[in-house]
Design a protein around this motif. Structure first.
Motif, PDB file in Angstrom:
ATOM      1  N   TYR A 251      -6.926 -11.309   0.111  1.00 53.40           N
ATOM      2  CA  TYR A 251      -7.095 -12.169  -1.046  1.00 53.40           C
ATOM      3  C   TYR A 251      -7.817 -11.535  -2.242  1.00 53.40           C
ATOM      4  O   TYR A 251      -7.621 -11.985  -3.371  1.00 53.40           O
ATOM      5  N   GLU A 252      -8.654 -10.534  -2.015  1.00 53.32           N
ATOM      6  CA  GLU A 252      -9.519 -10.095  -3.109  1.00 53.32           C
ATOM      7  C   GLU A 252      -9.473  -8.601  -3.420  1.00 53.32           C
ATOM      8  O   GLU A 252      -9.726  -8.213  -4.555  1.00 53.32           O
ATOM      9  N   ILE A 253      -9.201  -7.774  -2.422  1.00 56.66           N
ATOM     10  CA  ILE A 253      -9.305  -6.328  -2.613  1.00 56.66           C
ATOM     11  C   ILE A 253      -7.927  -5.681  -2.438  1.00 56.66           C
ATOM     12  O   ILE A 253      -7.249  -5.907  -1.435  1.00 56.66           O
ATOM     13  N   GLY A 254      -7.522  -4.900  -3.429  1.00 50.48           N
ATOM     14  CA  GLY A 254      -6.251  -4.188  -3.365  1.00 50.48           C
ATOM     15  C   GLY A 254      -6.472  -2.692  -3.252  1.00 50.48           C
ATOM     16  O   GLY A 254      -7.490  -2.155  -3.711  1.00 50.48           O
ATOM     17  N   TYR A 255      -5.504  -2.019  -2.637  1.00 54.65           N
ATOM     18  CA  TYR A 255      -5.616  -0.565  -2.426  1.00 54.65           C
ATOM     19  C   TYR A 255      -4.236   0.064  -2.636  1.00 54.65           C
ATOM     20  O   TYR A 255      -3.267  -0.349  -1.993  1.00 54.65           O
ATOM     21  N   VAL A 256      -4.173   1.014  -3.535  1.00 51.54           N
ATOM     22  CA  VAL A 256      -2.929   1.736  -3.794  1.00 51.54           C
ATOM     23  C   VAL A 256      -3.083   3.158  -3.282  1.00 51.54           C
ATOM     24  O   VAL A 256      -3.894   3.931  -3.790  1.00 51.54           O
ATOM     25  N   SER A 257      -2.307   3.488  -2.253  1.00 62.15           N
ATOM     26  CA  SER A 257      -2.359   4.813  -1.637  1.00 62.15           C
ATOM     27  C   SER A 257      -1.211   5.686  -2.153  1.00 62.15           C
ATOM     28  O   SER A 257      -0.234   5.188  -2.701  1.00 62.15           O
ATOM     29  N   GLN A 258      -1.358   6.985  -1.954  1.00 62.90           N
ATOM     30  CA  GLN A 258      -0.253   7.897  -2.245  1.00 62.90           C
ATOM     31  C   GLN A 258       0.876   7.743  -1.231  1.00 62.90           C
ATOM     32  O   GLN A 258       2.005   8.161  -1.473  1.00 62.90           O
ATOM     33  N   PHE A 259       0.559   7.151  -0.082  1.00 55.86           N
ATOM     34  CA  PHE A 259       1.508   7.095   1.028  1.00 55.86           C
ATOM     35  C   PHE A 259       1.930   5.660   1.298  1.00 55.86           C
ATOM     36  O   PHE A 259       1.133   4.726   1.173  1.00 55.86           O
ATOM     37  N   LEU A 260       3.175   5.482   1.675  1.00 55.11           N
ATOM     38  CA  LEU A 260       3.721   4.155   1.921  1.00 55.11           C
ATOM     39  C   LEU A 260       3.477   3.743   3.366  1.00 55.11           C
ATOM     40  O   LEU A 260       3.810   4.465   4.299  1.00 55.11           O
ATOM     41  N   ASN A 261       2.875   2.572   3.536  1.00 53.28           N
ATOM     42  CA  ASN A 261       2.638   2.017   4.870  1.00 53.28           C
ATOM     43  C   ASN A 261       3.309   0.651   4.921  1.00 53.28           C
ATOM     44  O   ASN A 261       2.853  -0.302   4.289  1.00 53.28           O
ATOM     45  N   ILE A 262       4.413   0.550   5.644  1.00 58.01           N
ATOM     46  CA  ILE A 262       5.219  -0.657   5.610  1.00 58.01           C
ATOM     47  C   ILE A 262       5.706  -0.997   7.008  1.00 58.01           C
ATOM     48  O   ILE A 262       5.936  -0.101   7.840  1.00 58.01           O
ATOM     49  N   MET A 263       5.825  -2.295   7.290  1.00 55.01           N
ATOM     50  CA  MET A 263       6.318  -2.728   8.587  1.00 55.01           C
ATOM     51  C   MET A 263       7.777  -2.294   8.768  1.00 55.01           C
ATOM     52  O   MET A 263       8.555  -2.277   7.809  1.00 55.01           O
ATOM     53  N   PRO A 264       8.175  -1.938  10.011  1.00 55.30           N
ATOM     54  CA  PRO A 264       9.573  -1.545  10.261  1.00 55.30           C
ATOM     55  C   PRO A 264      10.540  -2.670   9.900  1.00 55.30           C
ATOM     56  O   PRO A 264      10.193  -3.857   9.961  1.00 55.30           O
ATOM     57  N   ARG A 265      11.732  -2.288   9.501  1.00 52.81           N
ATOM     58  CA  ARG A 265      12.800  -3.233   9.161  1.00 52.81           C
ATOM     59  C   ARG A 265      12.373  -4.239   8.093  1.00 52.81           C
ATOM     60  O   ARG A 265      12.707  -5.425   8.149  1.00 52.81           O
ATOM     61  N   THR A 266      11.612  -3.731   7.134  1.00 47.93           N
ATOM     62  CA  THR A 266      11.197  -4.545   5.994  1.00 47.93           C
ATOM     63  C   THR A 266      11.729  -3.896   4.728  1.00 47.93           C
ATOM     64  O   THR A 266      11.493  -2.715   4.488  1.00 47.93           O
TER      65      THR A 266
END
Length: 231
Positions: A92-107
């Motif tokens: 809800y409050e803290i965002g983080y933008v990484s150089q690397f993509l972290n995503i659930m499979p089949r999304t």
């Protein structure tokens, strides 16, 4: 008013087989005001990303305090907060933008951005509308929206990361090399979005190699060398 205060933050990593302790950052002291943008610069391996990951609690600090003024939880020490509290703040409050993509499979790309909003309680129809607007803003081609991002280029993945984090309009936003792999036109889009967030009083800490990009965006800049802030 301060939204984040870091006192004597330190983080080390242990190579148990070699019996070595590697100090990543040491005695980091930092105060971030509400609506302020602080930039951190330094060579690769100097400890920049470690600071952000300690704030995000991807890393557990070895020492020090990270006091965050939460809208719902009040003053909370991110270094010692419970996992439930950290998960709430990330949602809800803290965002983080990484150089690397972290995503659930089949999304798909669109679903990834939608999920950020639906986790906050936004209904699916509104989440889809906002996700499309954010993906379009960062010029991710529409024919990629319903595709799994495993096939995306580095620049496309970074734009998706930005869309996923910024669609939530977080109170505190951390950016780990947010312009890496981006062309100049997309860098301008990122800068305009960050300026817009500043106008909405989002507080930000970003680490950059692109010093020119930071001009006119950051209020203060810290230089880190071998894990320590230097003048």
């Amino acid at each position: 008013m301060d939204i984040l205060t870091i006192n004597h933050l330190g983080k080390s990593f242990y190579l148990h087989q070699a019996g070595l302790e590697i100090k990543s950052c040491q005695n980091i002291n930092l105060t971030l005001k509400k609506g302020e943008f602080i930039g951190i610069v330094g060579l690769s391996g100097a400890g920049k990303s470690t600071i952000l990951k300690c704030i995000n609690r991807s890393y557990l600090p070895k020492q020090g305090d990270i006091i965050y003024d939460s809208e719902r939880l009040g003053l909370i020490n991110l270094a010692t907060a419970s996992e439930r509290e950290i998960l709430y703040l990330r949602r809800y409050e803290i965002g983080y933008v990484s150089q690397f993509l972290n995503i659930m499979p089949r999304t798909t790309a669109k679903e990834h951005v939608m999920n950020a909003l639906m986790d906050m309680g936004v209904v699916m129809e509104n989440a889809e509308t906002e996700a499309k607007e954010m993906l379009a803003y960062f010029r991710l081609p529409e024919d990629l929206w319903d595709i799994y991002p495993a096939t995306f280029s580095g620049g496309e993945r970074l734009r998706l990361n930005l869309a996923h984090a910024l669609v939530k309009k977080p109170r505190l936003l951390m950016l780990d090399e947010p312009t890496a792999s981006l062309d100049n036109n997309t860098k301008i889009l990122v800068r305009d979005m960050l300026k817009n967030l500043k106008d909405r009083h989002t507080s930000m800490i970003g680490i950059f190699h692109d010093i020119e990009f930071m001009e006119g965006v950051c209020d203060r800049v810290f230089n880190i060398l071998e894990g320590v802030f230097v003048s």
